[in-house]
Design a protein around this motif. Structure first.
Motif, PDB file in Angstrom:
ATOM      1  N   THR A  57      39.742  48.492  67.563  1.00 24.89           N
ATOM      2  CA  THR A  57      40.187  49.374  66.498  1.00 24.89           C
ATOM      3  C   THR A  57      41.494  50.080  66.856  1.00 24.89           C
ATOM      4  O   THR A  57      42.365  50.254  66.000  1.00 24.89           O
ATOM      5  N   ALA A  58      41.646  50.474  68.110  1.00 27.17           N
ATOM      6  CA  ALA A  58      42.869  51.167  68.529  1.00 27.17           C
ATOM      7  C   ALA A  58      44.091  50.270  68.361  1.00 27.17           C
ATOM      8  O   ALA A  58      45.161  50.733  67.938  1.00 27.17           O
ATOM      9  N   TYR A  59      43.938  48.980  68.678  1.00 25.53           N
ATOM     10  CA  TYR A  59      45.061  48.047  68.483  1.00 25.53           C
ATOM     11  C   TYR A  59      45.434  47.958  67.017  1.00 25.53           C
ATOM     12  O   TYR A  59      46.619  48.003  66.651  1.00 25.53           O
ATOM     13  N   LEU A  60      44.425  47.821  66.149  1.00 26.77           N
ATOM     14  CA  LEU A  60      44.702  47.686  64.722  1.00 26.77           C
ATOM     15  C   LEU A  60      45.414  48.918  64.181  1.00 26.77           C
ATOM     16  O   LEU A  60      46.348  48.815  63.381  1.00 26.77           O
ATOM     17  N   GLU A  61      44.979  50.080  64.602  1.00 28.53           N
ATOM     18  CA  GLU A  61      45.636  51.301  64.129  1.00 28.53           C
ATOM     19  C   GLU A  61      47.103  51.302  64.536  1.00 28.53           C
ATOM     20  O   GLU A  61      47.990  51.605  63.729  1.00 28.53           O
ATOM     21  N   GLY A  62      47.377  50.942  65.780  1.00 30.22           N
ATOM     22  CA  GLY A  62      48.760  50.870  66.234  1.00 30.22           C
ATOM     23  C   GLY A  62      49.565  49.848  65.458  1.00 30.22           C
ATOM     24  O   GLY A  62      50.732  50.076  65.121  1.00 30.22           O
ATOM     25  N   PHE A  63      48.939  48.714  65.153  1.00 28.73           N
ATOM     26  CA  PHE A  63      49.635  47.672  64.397  1.00 28.73           C
ATOM     27  C   PHE A  63      50.027  48.172  63.013  1.00 28.73           C
ATOM     28  O   PHE A  63      51.160  47.979  62.562  1.00 28.73           O
ATOM     29  N   PHE A  64      49.077  48.787  62.308  1.00 29.88           N
ATOM     30  CA  PHE A  64      49.372  49.246  60.950  1.00 29.88           C
ATOM     31  C   PHE A  64      50.374  50.400  60.943  1.00 29.88           C
ATOM     32  O   PHE A  64      51.193  50.505  60.026  1.00 29.88           O
ATOM     33  N   ARG A  65      50.342  51.244  61.949  1.00 30.05           N
ATOM     34  CA  ARG A  65      51.330  52.316  62.015  1.00 30.05           C
ATOM     35  C   ARG A  65      52.725  51.755  62.291  1.00 30.05           C
ATOM     36  O   ARG A  65      53.730  52.280  61.775  1.00 30.05           O
ATOM     37  N   SER A  66      52.795  50.698  63.081  1.00 28.86           N
ATOM     38  CA  SER A  66      54.092  50.109  63.430  1.00 28.86           C
ATOM     39  C   SER A  66      54.617  49.184  62.341  1.00 28.86           C
ATOM     40  O   SER A  66      55.795  48.805  62.374  1.00 28.86           O
ATOM     41  N   ASN A  67      53.776  48.827  61.390  1.00 26.79           N
ATOM     42  CA  ASN A  67      54.169  47.893  60.331  1.00 26.79           C
ATOM     43  C   ASN A  67      53.792  48.476  58.967  1.00 26.79           C
ATOM     44  O   ASN A  67      52.881  47.967  58.284  1.00 26.79           O
ATOM     45  N   PRO A  68      54.474  49.528  58.550  1.00 20.06           N
ATOM     46  CA  PRO A  68      54.089  50.217  57.302  1.00 20.06           C
ATOM     47  C   PRO A  68      54.286  49.376  56.054  1.00 20.06           C
ATOM     48  O   PRO A  68      53.768  49.725  54.992  1.00 20.06           O
TER      49      PRO A  68
END
Length: 287
Positions: A57-68
């Motif tokens: 889940t932590a990876y996914l959150e970082g991905f979505f924050r980095s790819n708005p």
């Protein structure tokens, strides 16, 4: 029930909405991805970095924050649960298919991968369907056709040799009931119609018509007939092992179908909407 579920997703139209496809192997996922790419273009991501998804889940959150800019994402190895992010709502999409009906499709797909070196492809190329089924029922072998929907419904990661329990089934049912976008592969056009009705308030021009990708639309036999053909081909012993290996998945599928039925029953004029959807499909196929 569906409107109650979705009411919490629609309170603030300023919130970012992301469709996330839990791409279950041999569940019409390639066609779903084709639809999402058609609808969202470069705002759709077919996420193939399976190792990165192990970050959970932590990876996914970082991905979505980095790819708005991303509005839709699909992954064969989706990290669950999805993150909780401010001003962001995730519409999780998952297709369910009768676990025994997908067995032949999984086998032939892996057998046709002549260049692949995965365990499944290597074994399928060298063995018949019966041997493939018995091999896949072994606990040390990845559960590709063994309670696979259960495996794809649990928090990441799920070990290959995990023995699935009634508690796992209940957790998978809770995920199913929480899905904003729950579809049934055997009722694909109805599923796309339901998804359109669900998403139209957020995407007024939504169009989920499609060209089938890696999906046979065999109208000559039904699911029960295809399962009977499988039983005859692999023999009683192997079929019994297959049934026992998918007992929880079969019950999950029955539950998903009941949820699906409940949702479409709540949409006025649904049958007419399906006919309209299929009329649009004919226009695509005639181009």
């Amino acid at each position: 029930m569906l409107q109650t579920l979705l009411s919490r997703f629609r309170k603030d139209q300023r919130r970012r909405v992301v469709i996330v496809h839990n791409h279950v192997f041999k569940n019409a996922g390639s066609t779903i991805d084709w639809i999402l790419r058609k609808q969202f273009g470069n705002r759709f991501v077919d996420h193939r970095d399976n190792e990165a998804m192990q970050g959970g889940t932590a990876y996914l959150e970082g991905f979505f924050r980095s790819n708005p800019q991303v509005q839709a994402l699909s992954s064969h190895h989706l990290a669950l649960p999805l993150p909780q992010m401010e001003q962001t709502e995730f519409y999780l999409l998952m297709m369910y298919r009768h676990p025994l009906e997908r067995v032949v499709s999984a086998y032939h797909f892996e057998r046709a991968q002549v260049q692949a070196n995965t365990l499944g492809a290597l074994f399928a190329r060298e063995h018949g369907l019966r041997e493939y089924v018995l091999w896949r029922m072994r606990p040390e072998v990845p559960p590709t056709i063994r309670n696979f929907h259960i495996a794809r419904s649990l928090p990441t990661p799920v070990k290959w040799d995990r023995h699935f329990t009634e508690a796992d089934l209940e957790q998978a049912k809770r995920l199913a009931s929480s899905l904003p976008l729950l579809g049934i592969v055997e009722r694909f056009d109805e599923s796309m119609t339901l998804f359109e009705e669900t998403l139209r308030p957020l995407f007024p021009s939504i169009d989920l018509t499609y060209v089938p990708q890696n999906m046979r639309r065999d109208q000559r036999t039904g699911v029960a007939e295809r399962i009977a053909q499988l039983a005859a081909e692999i023999g009683e012993q192997a079929f019994d092992r297959l049934q026992r290996g998918n007992e929880l998945d079969t019950r999950l599928h029955e539950y998903a179908v009941s949820l699906f039925q409940e949702r479409i029953a709540g949409i006025p004029g649904f049958d007419e909407k399906v006919r309209g959807f299929r009329a649009r499909l004919l226009k695509i196929s005639s181009r």
